[in-house]
Design a protein around this motif. Structure first.
Motif, mmCIF file in Angstrom:
data_model
loop_
_atom_site.group_PDB
_atom_site.id
_atom_site.type_symbol
_atom_site.label_atom_id
_atom_site.label_comp_id
_atom_site.label_asym_id
_atom_site.label_seq_id
_atom_site.Cartn_x
_atom_site.Cartn_y
_atom_site.Cartn_z
ATOM 1 N N GLN A 228 0.648 -0.969 0.240
ATOM 2 C CA GLN A 228 -0.284 -0.147 -0.356
ATOM 3 C C GLN A 228 1.213 1.517 -0.017
ATOM 4 N N LEU B 143 2.736 1.721 -3.539
ATOM 5 C CA LEU B 143 1.516 2.357 -4.294
ATOM 6 C C LEU B 143 0.752 3.969 -4.385
ATOM 7 N N GLN B 144 0.791 3.717 -3.207
ATOM 8 C CA GLN B 144 1.061 5.448 -2.936
ATOM 9 C C GLN B 144 1.931 5.968 -3.059
ATOM 10 N N THR C 152 3.329 5.384 -5.620
ATOM 11 C CA THR C 152 3.543 5.213 -7.284
ATOM 12 C C THR C 152 2.569 6.171 -7.374
ATOM 13 N N GLN C 153 1.214 6.725 -7.128
ATOM 14 C CA GLN C 153 0.457 7.329 -7.519
ATOM 15 C C GLN C 153 0.396 8.757 -7.184
ATOM 16 N N LYS C 154 1.288 9.499 -6.232
ATOM 17 C CA LYS C 154 2.200 10.843 -6.394
ATOM 18 C C LYS C 154 3.069 11.024 -7.162
ATOM 19 N N VAL D 136 2.765 9.539 -9.879
ATOM 20 C CA VAL D 136 1.769 9.520 -11.506
ATOM 21 C C VAL D 136 1.261 10.866 -11.595
ATOM 22 N N ASN D 137 0.534 11.197 -10.650
ATOM 23 C CA ASN D 137 0.037 12.226 -10.359
ATOM 24 C C ASN D 137 0.963 13.605 -10.538
ATOM 25 N N ASP E 280 -12.540 5.615 -9.905
ATOM 26 C CA ASP E 280 -12.857 4.418 -8.744
ATOM 27 C C ASP E 280 -13.642 4.523 -8.045
#
Length: 190
Positions: free
Chosen positions: A152, A155-156, A158-160, A162-163, A189
Motif C-alpha cells: 500500500q 502504491l501510494q 507510485t500514485q503520487k 504518476v499524479n 474509483d
C-alpha cells in the motif's frame, strides 16, 4: 434388686387397695397375697469359672438336663477333631464363589481403560498439532499484513509520482494531454 410387676400397682405408704366383691370362683390376688406387690429376689450367682468374654452364664442344676454346653466343651471338641475352622470356611467359600465373571469384568475394564487412554493421547496429539498449525497461520497472517502495508505504501508513492508526472505533462503539453485523456480515459474509483 427389686422389680415391680405390672399386675400390682404401687400405692402410697399407709394406703391399701380397696377389696371389691367378686363373683364366686374368681381368683382375687389381692385378698390371698396382700402386701406382695413387689418381689425382691436377686438372680442366681454364677461360678467364677463359667464366665466367658465378660458375659455371665448360669450353670443348670445337676438334676435338670441342658442342651447347651460351655464354651470350653466346644473348644475341646473342635481341637480334638483336628478341624481348623478358618481353613474349613475358606475352602467352603472358595467352592461356592466363582471368580470367572469377576475376572471377565476386570479384563473388560482394563481393555476399556486402555482404549480410553489411547484416545486421550490421540486427542492430546491432535490438539498439539492444531495449536502448531494455528501458530503457523498466525505467523503467515502477520507476514501477509506486513506485505500488504508495504504494498500500500509503494502504491501510494507510485500514485503520487504518476499524479506529479501528469500535472507536469498537462502544463507543458496541454493539447496533447487533452487528446490523450479523451483517447485513454482515467479509470473511475469506486
Amino acid at each position: 434388686m427389686s422389680t415391680t410387676h405390672a399386675y400390682y400397682p404401687s400405692y402410697p405408704a399407709g394406703s391399701l387397695p380397696i377389696n371389691m366383691p367378686q363373683k364366686p370362683g374368681y381368683y382375687n390376688p389381692g385378698a390371698a397375697h396382700q402386701g406382695y406387690g413387689r418381689v425382691s429376689v436377686s438372680p442366681p450367682e454364677a461360678a467364677d469359672s463359667v464366665t466367658t468374654s465378660g458375659i455371665t452364664s448360669y450353670e443348670p442344676s445337676a438334676t435338670s438336663s441342658s442342651y447347651a454346653g460351655s464354651s470350653s466343651e466346644y473348644e475341646s471338641s473342635a481341637s480334638a477333631a483336628g478341624v481348623d475352622l478358618m481353613d474349613y470356611m475358606g475352602s467352603r467359600l472358595n467352592g461356592a464363589f466363582d471368580p470367572t465373571p469377576l475376572d471377565r469384568s476386570l479384563v473388560k475394564q482394563a481393555q476399556t481403560s486402555g482404549e480410553l487412554n489411547a484416545k486421550h493421547r490421540e486427542l492430546l496429539e491432535l490438539q498439539a498439532l492444531a495449536q502448531r498449525r494455528l501458530a503457523g497461520a498466525r505467523l503467515d497472517f502477520a507476514d501477509g499484513m506486513r506485505a500488504a502495508k508495504e504494498l500500500q505504501k509503494d502504491l501510494q508513492w507510485t500514485q503520487k509520482r504518476v499524479n506529479a508526472l501528469n500535472e507536469r505533462a498537462a502544463r507543458k503539453y496541454p493539447e496533447q494531454y487533452r487528446a490523450a485523456q479523451q483517447k485513454y480515459p482515467a479509470p473511475v474509483d469506486y
